[in-house]
Structures are given as C-alpha cells and as structure tokens.
Design a protein around this motif. Structure first.
Motif, PDB file in Angstrom:
ATOM      1  N   ASP A  72     -16.928  85.824  18.587  1.00 42.19           N
ATOM      2  CA  ASP A  72     -18.196  85.931  19.308  1.00 42.19           C
ATOM      3  C   ASP A  72     -17.870  87.042  20.192  1.00 42.19           C
ATOM      4  O   ASP A  72     -17.132  87.040  21.245  1.00 42.19           O
ATOM      5  CB  ASP A  72     -18.540  84.754  20.389  1.00 42.19           C
TER       6      ASP A  72
ATOM      7  N   ARG B 208     -10.819  87.148   8.432  1.00 35.37           N
ATOM      8  CA  ARG B 208     -10.069  85.942   8.107  1.00 35.37           C
ATOM      9  C   ARG B 208      -8.728  85.633   8.838  1.00 35.37           C
ATOM     10  O   ARG B 208      -8.205  86.917   9.053  1.00 35.37           O
ATOM     11  CB  ARG B 208      -9.876  86.210   6.549  1.00 35.37           C
TER      12      ARG B 208
ATOM     13  N   ASP C  26     -12.004  81.231   7.876  1.00 40.47           N
ATOM     14  CA  ASP C  26     -12.895  82.071   8.307  1.00 40.47           C
ATOM     15  C   ASP C  26     -13.191  82.117   9.732  1.00 40.47           C
ATOM     16  O   ASP C  26     -13.275  81.014  10.280  1.00 40.47           O
ATOM     17  CB  ASP C  26     -14.318  81.907   7.673  1.00 40.47           C
ATOM     18  N   CYS C  27     -13.057  83.381  10.440  1.00 39.66           N
ATOM     19  CA  CYS C  27     -13.129  83.279  11.861  1.00 39.66           C
ATOM     20  C   CYS C  27     -14.380  84.366  12.248  1.00 39.66           C
ATOM     21  O   CYS C  27     -14.499  85.305  11.719  1.00 39.66           O
ATOM     22  CB  CYS C  27     -11.750  83.955  12.478  1.00 39.66           C
ATOM     23  N   TYR C  28     -15.237  83.616  13.056  1.00 39.13           N
ATOM     24  CA  TYR C  28     -16.321  84.558  13.769  1.00 39.13           C
ATOM     25  C   TYR C  28     -16.290  84.668  15.065  1.00 39.13           C
ATOM     26  O   TYR C  28     -16.054  83.805  16.007  1.00 39.13           O
ATOM     27  CB  TYR C  28     -17.611  83.524  13.368  1.00 39.13           C
TER      28      TYR C  28
ATOM     29  N   PHE D  66     -16.777  89.083  11.794  1.00 42.02           N
ATOM     30  CA  PHE D  66     -16.104  88.143  10.844  1.00 42.02           C
ATOM     31  C   PHE D  66     -14.858  88.684  10.232  1.00 42.02           C
ATOM     32  O   PHE D  66     -14.801  89.899   9.779  1.00 42.02           O
ATOM     33  CB  PHE D  66     -17.033  88.047   9.591  1.00 42.02           C
TER      34      PHE D  66
ATOM     35  N   CYS E 147      -5.528  87.047  13.475  1.00 43.18           N
ATOM     36  CA  CYS E 147      -6.398  87.686  12.872  1.00 43.18           C
ATOM     37  C   CYS E 147      -6.470  89.030  12.824  1.00 43.18           C
ATOM     38  O   CYS E 147      -5.983  89.807  14.048  1.00 43.18           O
ATOM     39  CB  CYS E 147      -7.958  87.097  13.213  1.00 43.18           C
TER      40      CYS E 147
ATOM     41  N   HIS F 122     -13.787  78.255  10.410  1.00 40.37           N
ATOM     42  CA  HIS F 122     -14.533  77.419   9.600  1.00 40.37           C
ATOM     43  C   HIS F 122     -13.557  77.591   8.465  1.00 40.37           C
ATOM     44  O   HIS F 122     -12.941  78.320   8.242  1.00 40.37           O
ATOM     45  CB  HIS F 122     -15.777  78.475   9.030  1.00 40.37           C
TER      46      HIS F 122
ATOM     47  N   ASN G  19     -21.445  88.395  15.809  1.00 37.75           N
ATOM     48  CA  ASN G  19     -20.038  87.977  15.412  1.00 37.75           C
ATOM     49  C   ASN G  19     -19.315  88.930  14.651  1.00 37.75           C
ATOM     50  O   ASN G  19     -20.114  89.533  13.768  1.00 37.75           O
ATOM     51  CB  ASN G  19     -20.176  86.554  14.851  1.00 37.75           C
TER      52      ASN G  19
ATOM     53  N   LYS H 176     -17.880  74.331   9.696  1.00 33.55           N
ATOM     54  CA  LYS H 176     -17.272  74.838  10.846  1.00 33.55           C
ATOM     55  C   LYS H 176     -16.504  73.670  11.483  1.00 33.55           C
ATOM     56  O   LYS H 176     -16.929  72.436  11.500  1.00 33.55           O
ATOM     57  CB  LYS H 176     -18.524  75.095  11.711  1.00 33.55           C
TER      58      LYS H 176
END
Length: 357
Positions: free
Chosen positions: A338, A37, A334-336, A35, A267, A286, A33, A291
């Motif tokens: 994929d 913001r 928070d952004c993950y 990461f 983002c 998140h 992932n 989450k």
C-alpha cells in the motif's frame, strides 16, 4: 451529412473531455498498490548439515535481522570412528523447545583420549602422594642406623683426638699424628651431616622442586582433560530455538528447526518503485488467492541492488503479526504494498510510469 457527423463527433469528444476534466477536479482518491511476490520465512531458522570432508555444521539465521547469529563447525580427525544419531522421537512437524536434545555424537578417539588422560592424572597423583609421604619404614630405619653409626664413630674419634691433643702439648706425639687424628674427626662430623640429610630426605619425601614438577604435570593434564571434556560435551547437540522440526530435507541437510512464532516476508521490488516506499508501509498478504487476516509492515529496505530475471530490484523485509494456518516457511505469496491514496491524475500518471519502465 458529413458536416453533421463531424459536429456530432466533436460534441461527443467535447463531452468526454469535460467529463474527464470534472473527474480530475473531483476529490476522488484511489488506492494504489504495488503487486509483488514474496517469500515467507520464519523469524529464525536453525540448520544442521554435513560436508563432504566429514564435518558437521550448524547455522542459526535470524531472518528478521538478516544476521547469522551463530555458526558452529565440528570437524573429526581422520581415522576417527564417529557416529551421529538423531533422536528417533523427533519427527517432522513436531514442536520442540529451546535446549531440547536433538542429536548425540560419539567419537572413539575422544573417548580414548579422555580415558588416557584420566589414567595419567591418577598415576601422577599417586606419585605425588608417594613423594610427599616419604620412603618405606624399612629404608627410614636403615638411615637411622647409619646416622647412629656415624655419631658413634665421631664420638670414638673425639676421644682419640683428645688424647692426641694432650700428648701433642707435652711433645710426646708429632704434629703429623695430631693432624691425622683431627682430620679423621672432621671427616666423621661430615659423615654425620650426610647421614642426617639422607634421613631427612627419606622421611619427608622428594625435594620440593620434584614435588613442584609433579604438581605442574597434574595441573597440565587436568587442563587438557577439561578441554577434551568440553569438546565431548559439545557433541550433545541441543536446539538454540523453539520451533517446528523438518527432517524431510536433501541428503546434505540433516535437520531444520523453524521458529514459526513469528514470520517475515521478503519481496523484490523494482528500483523505480523505491521512492514510493518507506518503513512502516503496510502490505496485504494473499495466500492461495485468499487475503490473510494478518498485519504486515515493512521494517527494512535493502540499500543494495540485485538483478532478478533481468530486472534491477532491491529487497524489502516486512514483519507479519497475527496467526493463520495458511502461511508456511518458504511459501510464495502475493503481496500488495500500500503506497497510499492518489488522485485520479496521479493514479493515471503512476500507471503510465510503471508501463513504460
């Protein structure tokens, strides 16, 4: 003793290397992932704000498409007594529907011009009616008498001309006397034509050219009134979207309506990570460390590069589907992102690249 220690170290490092090689060869997949913001934004947002020169501006932005859908400016004349009043029942957090009235504007100058135009139109229509119906009956009666008098004079002169004509043929009157009598008769006939024309004018009203001029003036005034009324109607401000109201803003912003039926997240992503992304890439959101039970997928990857905190980045936009009570407009989350499953070797390689870049 030294030889034994060296041999032991060699065996340990050899074992580590073997284990590492075995791990590299095993079909192990690790999720990778990115990461970053991101900022939560509503699908659409409508803002009314005021300028220092007295103008009011309303801006409707579609964050999902990144386009300003409408941009309206209302500028008042200097010296105009303008009043702007928001609906007192519209408090922050209240939901409104599309086309609900938000505020009204009162302009004394517009009101004055509308009243003036209405008065001018009524006056012009009264003038048209007067010219179409003709003069008063007393004036018509007087012209009828003038025509009758002219006819009477012509009849009397016709008798005199007939006598002079008979005497002229016998040579009893001179040619000059005959021509004088005939000229007087012709003049009487002209007076009859003039009297008939005057009578027709006072009966039927003004000339068609004058009537046409009055009608064109009325049409022009009505068009001007229509323009002023449209401007007056535009002073009733209605919401172009369904949404939630926010009135707790800065001094220049009067009201914000956010369409929170759908959210998007924007983002900044490093330029070096661009190759790992594509549209429909999923993102985990998140908020406050938790989450969120929503689905987010990238649908737009900006092609222009920006500099943020000294780093070259591009902006990605993802749509958020689902409902949660922990997402709000302008919230930083928070952004993950994929980017798929990687082998252990690929994972180590990518981690290294992110560390050195």
């Amino acid at each position: 003793m030294l030889i034994l220690t060296s041999r032991k170290s060699f065996i340990i490092w050899g074992a580590v290397l073997v284990i590492f090689i075995i791990l590299m060869l095993l079909p192990i997949k690790i999720k990778y992932n990115i990461f970053v913001r991101g900022k939560i934004l509503p699908a659409k947002e409508w803002i009314i704000y005021k300028g220092t020169d007295g103008r009011l501006t309303s801006l409707l932005t579609d964050y999902k498409s990144g386009i300003n859908q409408s941009y309206d400016v209302t500028l008042f004349d200097r010296g105009d007594a303008m009043q702007f009043a928001l609906d007192n029942e519209l408090s922050s957090g209240k939901r409104i529907n599309k086309y609900d009235t938000i505020a009204t504007i009162f302009s004394s100058e517009i009101e004055r011009e509308i009243e003036s135009l209405n008065g001018d139109i009524l006056s012009a229509k009264a003038s048209l009616t007067l010219n179409l119906t003709g003069e008063k009956s007393a004036i018509v009666e007087q012209e009828q008498k003038n025509l009758a008098y002219a006819i009477k004079q012509a009849e009397e002169q016709k008798k005199i001309l007939d006598r002079f004509s008979a005497l002229y043929e016998k040579g009893l009157v001179s040619q000059e006397e005959y021509e004088l009598a005939k000229g007087t008769y012709d003049l009487n006939m002209i007076n009859i034509s003039i009297a008939e024309a005057r009578l027709s004018t006072v009966k039927t009203g003004a000339k068609q050219e004058e009537i046409g001029l009055i009608r064109s003036q009325i049409a022009s005034l009505e068009k001007e009134l229509s323009v002023m009324q449209k401007r007056h109607n535009s002073f009733t401000i209605t919401s172009p979207v369904d949404g939630i109201i926010n009135r707790k803003t800065n001094s220049d912003t009067l009201i914000i309506v956010s369409d929170n039926s759908e959210y998007v997240v924007m983002c900044p992503v490093k330029v070096n990570d661009r190759k790992y992304l594509k549209t429909s890439t999923p993102i985990e959101i998140h908020s406050l460390g938790n989450k969120q039970n929503v689905t987010a997928k990238i649908y737009e990857i900006d092609k222009s590069v920006k500099v943020v905190n000294g780093l070259q980045v591009f902006i990605i936009t993802a749509s958020i589907l689902g409902e949660t009570d922990q997402l709000y407009p302008s919230l930083i989350v928070d952004c993950y992102i994929d980017t798929g499953d990687l082998s252990l070797l690929e994972y180590i390689e990518r981690i290294w690249q992110r560390m050195v870049n």
